[in-house]
Enzyme design. Structure first.
Site, PDB file in Angstrom:
ATOM      1  N   LYS A   8       8.754  -5.303   1.798  1.00  0.00           N
ATOM      2  CA  LYS A   8       9.633  -6.415   1.979  1.00  0.00           C
ATOM      3  C   LYS A   8       9.208  -7.741   1.275  1.00  0.00           C
ATOM      4  O   LYS A   8       9.662  -8.680   1.048  1.00  0.00           O
ATOM      5  CB  LYS A   8       9.785  -6.486   3.356  1.00  0.00           C
ATOM      6  CG  LYS A   8       8.589  -6.514   4.136  1.00  0.00           C
ATOM      7  CD  LYS A   8       7.812  -8.020   4.504  1.00  0.00           C
ATOM      8  CE  LYS A   8       6.497  -7.794   5.182  1.00  0.00           C
ATOM      9  NZ  LYS A   8       5.893  -8.869   5.125  1.00  0.00           N
ATOM     10  N   ARG A  61       4.089 -16.554   3.230  1.00  0.00           N
ATOM     11  CA  ARG A  61       3.474 -16.801   2.137  1.00  0.00           C
ATOM     12  C   ARG A  61       3.942 -16.117   0.478  1.00  0.00           C
ATOM     13  O   ARG A  61       3.905 -16.849  -0.307  1.00  0.00           O
ATOM     14  CB  ARG A  61       1.814 -16.067   2.093  1.00  0.00           C
ATOM     15  CG  ARG A  61       0.845 -16.999   2.782  1.00  0.00           C
ATOM     16  CD  ARG A  61      -0.446 -16.343   2.945  1.00  0.00           C
ATOM     17  NE  ARG A  61      -0.684 -15.665   4.096  1.00  0.00           N
ATOM     18  CZ  ARG A  61      -1.577 -14.914   4.444  1.00  0.00           C
ATOM     19  NH1 ARG A  61      -2.285 -14.553   3.644  1.00  0.00           N
ATOM     20  NH2 ARG A  61      -1.811 -14.472   5.590  1.00  0.00           N
ATOM     21  N   GLY A  63       5.662  -5.596  12.050  1.00  0.00           N
ATOM     22  CA  GLY A  63       7.050  -6.231  12.263  1.00  0.00           C
ATOM     23  C   GLY A  63       6.930  -7.683  12.053  1.00  0.00           C
ATOM     24  O   GLY A  63       6.311  -8.012  11.333  1.00  0.00           O
ATOM     25  N   ALA A  93       2.039 -15.531  12.439  1.00  0.00           N
ATOM     26  CA  ALA A  93       1.006 -15.970  13.153  1.00  0.00           C
ATOM     27  C   ALA A  93       1.378 -17.440  13.830  1.00  0.00           C
ATOM     28  O   ALA A  93       0.656 -17.471  14.913  1.00  0.00           O
ATOM     29  CB  ALA A  93      -0.120 -16.183  12.115  1.00  0.00           C
ATOM     30  N   TRP A 141      -3.569 -14.100  11.116  1.00  0.00           N
ATOM     31  CA  TRP A 141      -3.056 -12.871  11.888  1.00  0.00           C
ATOM     32  C   TRP A 141      -4.099 -12.629  12.621  1.00  0.00           C
ATOM     33  O   TRP A 141      -3.775 -12.111  14.028  1.00  0.00           O
ATOM     34  CB  TRP A 141      -2.572 -12.120  10.739  1.00  0.00           C
ATOM     35  CG  TRP A 141      -1.696 -10.979  11.575  1.00  0.00           C
ATOM     36  CD1 TRP A 141      -1.507  -9.572  11.293  1.00  0.00           C
ATOM     37  CD2 TRP A 141      -0.609 -11.294  12.538  1.00  0.00           C
ATOM     38  NE1 TRP A 141      -0.540  -8.991  11.988  1.00  0.00           N
ATOM     39  CE2 TRP A 141       0.144 -10.012  12.917  1.00  0.00           C
ATOM     40  CE3 TRP A 141      -0.129 -12.463  13.262  1.00  0.00           C
ATOM     41  CZ2 TRP A 141       1.056  -9.758  13.819  1.00  0.00           C
ATOM     42  CZ3 TRP A 141       0.825 -12.194  14.308  1.00  0.00           C
ATOM     43  CH2 TRP A 141       1.381 -10.808  14.579  1.00  0.00           C
ATOM     44  N   ASP A 179      11.503  -7.255   9.506  1.00  0.00           N
ATOM     45  CA  ASP A 179      10.359  -7.831   8.677  1.00  0.00           C
ATOM     46  C   ASP A 179      11.003  -8.578   7.571  1.00  0.00           C
ATOM     47  O   ASP A 179      10.482  -9.634   7.067  1.00  0.00           O
ATOM     48  CB  ASP A 179       9.316  -6.854   8.698  1.00  0.00           C
ATOM     49  CG  ASP A 179       7.822  -7.416   8.649  1.00  0.00           C
ATOM     50  OD1 ASP A 179       7.915  -8.736   8.464  1.00  0.00           O
ATOM     51  OD2 ASP A 179       7.106  -6.661   8.345  1.00  0.00           O
TER      52      ASP A 179
END
Length: 339
Positions: free
Chosen positions: A199, A263, A144, A148, A17, A252
């Site tokens: 989340k 992940r 958000g 990546a 990221w 998200d």
């Protein structure tokens, strides 16, 4: 005016990221210095000489106006804006280090997603506790639905710039926004950070369902009820309910709970397939924020007397050796009630 200014930006964290955000900034014409938190000359030299970071991106070539360093002081020395992009567990120590070396007020941005173990602190709160007021102009959260891998190839992405100081949120909006990377503003920092952190737990559950062989119906139900859990706890902690219907909430949640790039979803799938936590960490090889956030979320829910059955289920499977299949079935067999 800030719209016509080219900024000097320090990006702290040379993971996937951090590299993706650095690419956006560099393509927007800003001067970027990226810091590798691991003292690795190999990573730094690869970025500087080859303009690649093949550990995360096999094919991507990065702009030449991204320069890398493993010296934190060198990274932030001339920077006007600092963007922190490391796992939550390292935020407090890094912020403490920054407090020792910052000599003039800087805008601090973080793009990490999680809650600190023990304190249950949101990341902006950690930063504010560790970096003295006269060394920061303010803190902005960048969050958000954003993988990546997709940002690096200029796939369309929309995220949120959140700060109690709307002028700073506007600066960061300008800093990052371009034709493929869209940024919206928000003043509900609590909601944005909690949506981003919580989340990840639901995404582990969605991945576990996939690993167990369940289909889209089950996953949609879990994600929907997961949003209800997130909102209940978020509102109890001071967030605005509508934030969870925005990019840093449901947006998200959707992307993290349905994508192979996630992940946390990958971790859940492996757990559903019967792998141990040690095996999961070994196979993924990067931080899995949801597995640490679930501990803080469970403790927060108990403190606030908020019902979070999905969070409880993920905690039981991860840390109490509960059988994943029977735990999921028990979750789905809960007493019927009004939605």
């Amino acid at each position: 005016m800030y719209q016509n200014k080219q900024y000097k930006v320090a990006v702290l964290g040379a993971g996937s990221w951090g590299m993706a955000l650095s690419k956006v900034l560099a393509e927007n014409g800003h001067e970027v210095k990226i810091w590798s938190r691991f003292d690795s000359r190999q990573i730094v030299e690869e970025i500087n000489n080859d303009h690649t970071n093949k550990r995360y991106f096999k094919e991507a070539v990065f702009p030449e106006n991204i320069q890398a360093t493993y010296d934190l002081k060198e990274a932030i020395n001339e920077a006007e804006i600092i963007v922190i992009v490391i796992p939550t567990a390292g935020i407090r120590d890094l912020s403490h280090q920054l407090n020792q070396i910052i000599t003039e007020p800087k805008i601090i941005v973080h793009a990490s997603k999680g809650l600190e173990q023990g304190t249950h602190d949101r990341i902006s709160k950690i930063i504010e506790e560790e970096i003295e007021t006269d060394k920061r102009q303010g803190v902005v959260v960048l969050s958000g639905p954003s993988h990546a891998e997709e940002v690096v190839v200029k796939d369309l992405t929309s995220i949120t710039s959140a700060s109690e100081n709307e002028d700073l949120a506007k600066i960061i909006q300008y800093l990052f926004m371009n034709d493929y990377f869209r940024v919206y503003r928000n003043t509900d920092v609590i909601g944005v950070e909690l949506g981003a952190a919580l989340k990840n737990i639901i995404a582990i559950g969605a991945g576990a369902l996939k690993g167990l062989g369940y289909g889209d119906n089950a996953i949609a139900a879990l994600v929907t009820r997961g949003l209800a859990e997130i909102t209940r706890l978020g509102v109890a902690l001071g967030a605005e309910p509508r934030t969870f219907m925005g990019l840093s909430g449901v947006g998200d949640l959707i992307v993290t709970s349905t994508s192979i790039h996630s992940r946390n979803w990958q971790a859940g799938k492996l757990i559903g397939e019967g792998y141990s936590l040690d095996d999961v960490y070994s196979k993924i090889g990067m931080a899995i924020e949801g597995l640490s956030t679930v501990i803080a979320a469970k403790e927060l829910a108990e403190h606030c007397k908020i019902e979070m059955p999905i969070t409880d289920a993920i905690y039981q499977v991860a840390y109490e050796d509960a059988d994943v299949s029977s735990t999921i079935l028990e979750l789905m067999r809960r007493e019927g009630k009004a939605e």
